[in-house]
Design an enzyme around this catalytic site. Structure first.
Site, mmCIF file in Angstrom:
data_model
loop_
_atom_site.group_PDB
_atom_site.id
_atom_site.type_symbol
_atom_site.label_atom_id
_atom_site.label_comp_id
_atom_site.label_asym_id
_atom_site.label_seq_id
_atom_site.Cartn_x
_atom_site.Cartn_y
_atom_site.Cartn_z
ATOM 1 C CD GLU A 48 -22.259 -8.565 -26.292
ATOM 2 O OE1 GLU A 48 -23.340 -8.112 -25.844
ATOM 3 O OE2 GLU A 48 -22.215 -9.329 -27.267
ATOM 4 C CE LYS B 196 -22.802 -13.291 -30.576
ATOM 5 N NZ LYS B 196 -22.242 -12.181 -31.361
ATOM 6 C CG ASP C 222 -19.747 -11.373 -29.001
ATOM 7 O OD1 ASP C 222 -19.397 -12.463 -29.483
ATOM 8 O OD2 ASP C 222 -20.676 -10.698 -29.502
ATOM 9 C CB SER D 240 -29.383 -7.521 -29.808
ATOM 10 O OG SER D 240 -28.327 -6.719 -30.296
ATOM 11 C CG ASP E 209 -22.351 -5.889 -28.375
ATOM 12 O OD1 ASP E 209 -21.119 -5.712 -28.327
ATOM 13 O OD2 ASP E 209 -22.888 -6.832 -28.995
ATOM 14 N N GLY F 234 -26.376 -14.132 -29.895
ATOM 15 C CA GLY F 234 -27.099 -14.460 -31.121
ATOM 16 C C GLY F 234 -26.408 -13.884 -32.333
ATOM 17 C CE LYS G 299 -25.315 -5.253 -31.510
ATOM 18 N NZ LYS G 299 -24.215 -6.219 -31.319
ATOM 19 C CE LYS H 272 -25.950 -7.312 -27.894
ATOM 20 N NZ LYS H 272 -25.294 -8.628 -28.017
HETATM 21 O O1 OSB Z 1 -22.302 -8.662 -31.207
HETATM 22 O O2 OSB Z 1 -23.850 -9.811 -30.358
HETATM 23 C C1 OSB Z 1 -23.341 -9.285 -31.347
HETATM 24 C C2 OSB Z 1 -25.616 -9.724 -34.355
HETATM 25 C C3 OSB Z 1 -24.688 -9.991 -35.350
HETATM 26 C C4 OSB Z 1 -23.366 -9.976 -35.023
HETATM 27 C C5 OSB Z 1 -22.950 -9.713 -33.737
HETATM 28 C C6 OSB Z 1 -23.874 -9.452 -32.735
HETATM 29 C C7 OSB Z 1 -25.229 -9.430 -33.064
HETATM 30 C C8 OSB Z 1 -26.287 -9.082 -32.127
HETATM 31 C C9 OSB Z 1 -27.659 -9.642 -32.402
HETATM 32 O O3 OSB Z 1 -26.138 -8.325 -31.214
HETATM 33 C C10 OSB Z 1 -28.005 -10.730 -31.482
HETATM 34 C C11 OSB Z 1 -29.253 -11.473 -31.925
HETATM 35 O O4 OSB Z 1 -29.154 -12.397 -32.746
HETATM 36 O O5 OSB Z 1 -30.328 -11.161 -31.431
HETATM 37 MG MG MG Z 2 -21.751 -8.813 -29.192
#
Ligand code: OSB
Ligand code: MG
Length: 377
Positions: free
Chosen positions: A222, A271, A247, A144, A197, A299, A172, A170
């Site tokens: 996402e 998750k 999510d 991510s 995401d 994650g 953001k 992925k």
């Molecule tokens: O939206 O998936 C998410 C991290 C913190 C809170 C929300 C998200 C995330 C990530 C990181 O995208 C995922 C990771 O732990 O690698």
């Molecule tokens: Mg997410």
């Protein structure tokens, strides 16, 4: 398939909770904010036969969901841990029921349940992977990538992860940083497995912008809309070629079933923290597998504890897309376990030792501990 072989109850003698401050190797920016230090809670279940470890994946501020670390700390010490200590012989499968009267606080429940699971499985010399129903000994590793200064910086950051061998990228996105960022990554790297995401940064009024992403052949988008926008997600999904993946909205097996029935999602990010535990996560996996809906393991910047448990979960047969289970080094220079997750040929190994399958590094743990409480029965 529920858990094939339940675990024997443990006699919980006490619970230790710690707040950790783990410095991140680089700032992590999403549509909701920037983190430079991971503030997280680690749980240790104390029994006469040994300890079990869990992780409460709240963020420092309630920006991803309503949960946050100091709130989690309070509810864990004031309500949830005392309830577990009063519950008598405790099978891990009973933790959710004992905590069920308390509304919400799913990340706290998940962390407590994991610590009990780890203690119970270590006492039986069984791995969490085996217990949950894992069918693989390694899982493809996705990464991510947070928002960067500009699209050029994003391309360089993604290049670094691709060079390391990550199996899926992925990125953001947020309003104003969506089509341009995605186009830059697609143009630089061609047909790599790519998804985006939004962490609920859009509304239905943005439907035309979101539809522009269709031309990038993304694996999925996402959580474009708010957590409770299930009907709006269904309307959006009708207008997009890109699969919508929820999510934040999927807080339980029931929420997953409802969202699927409404056509609000066609892929699910699972998750354990968000849904209240690894057992609820398996239940979501099971219902999705039955319905032919792909799932993947999300994650929350986990330490080595949650990262090991996530790898075990992601080894279940319905996890058909790469998860956000990157190497520990993607986030941390020093983890709190002795064998942090590493990237091997684009995969992370599923720990097969007893319980979560990794051991705590007590010195590393003490070095990042900023608060500690022990409750005993
Ligand atoms: O939206 O998936 C998410 C991290 C913190 C809170 C929300 C998200 C995330 C990530 C990181 O995208 C995922 C990771 O732990 O690698
Ligand atoms: Mg997410």
């Amino acid at each position: 398939m529920p858990i094939a072989r339940p675990a024997a109850p443990i006699a919980l003698q006490g619970v230790e909770l710690r707040v950790l401050h783990l410095p991140l190797v680089s700032p992590f920016t999403t549509s909701f904010g920037t983190e430079t230090v991971r503030e997280v809670i680690v749980v240790r279940a104390l029994t006469a036969d040994g300890d079990g470890w869990g992780e409460i994946v709240t963020g420092a501020a309630p920006l991803y969901s309503s949960e946050y670390t100091q709130g989690a700390w309070d509810v864990a010490l004031r309500w949830l841990t005392p309830a577990l200590l009063d519950a008598g012989p405790l099978a891990p499968e009973r933790v959710a029921a004992v905590l069920e009267p308390f509304k919400g606080h799913r990340m706290v429940k998940a962390g407590l349940e994991l610590a009990v699971l780890d203690a119970a499985l270590r006492a039986e010399s069984r791995s969490l992977a085996d217990y949950l129903g894992a069918v693989r000994d390694r899982v493809p590793s996705g990464v991510s990538v947070g928002l960067q200064r500009d699209p050029a910086a994003l391309v360089e950051t993604v290049r670094g992860y691709l060079d390391e061998g990550y199996a899926r990228i992925k990125i953001k996105i947020k309003p104003g940083r969506d089509v341009g960022d995605t186009a830059a990554v697609r143009e630089a790297f061609g047909g790599i497995p790519l998804q985006v995401d939004a962490n609920s940064a859009y509304t239905l009024a943005d439907i035309d912008t979101l539809a522009e992403l269709d031309r990038f052949d993304l694996l999925l988008i996402e959580q474009p809309l708010q957590e409770d926008d299930i009907v709006d997600h269904a309307a959006l999904a009708q207008h997009l070629r890109t699969p919508v993946c929820l999510d934040e909205s999927i807080t339980s097996r029931k929420a997953a079933v409802d969202a699927l029935a409404l056509g609000a999602t066609s892929v699910i990010n699972v998750k354990a923290g968000r849904v209240g535990g690894y057992l609820e996560a398996v239940a979501i996996h099971d219902v999705c597998r039955e319905a032919g809906i792909p799932v993947w393991c999300g994650g929350m910047l986990e330490t080595g504890i949650g990262r090991a448990a996530n790898a075990a979960l992601a080894a279940l047969p319905g996890f058909t897309l790469p998860g956000d289970i990157s190497a520990s080094s993607r986030f941390y220079t020093r983890d709190i376990v002795t064998e942090p997750a590493v990237l091997e040929d684009g995969h992370v190994r599923v720990p097969l030792g007893h319980g979560i399958g990794v051991e705590i590094d007590p010195v590393a743990l003490d070095d990042v501990t900023v608060a500690r409480e022990v409750l005993r029965r």
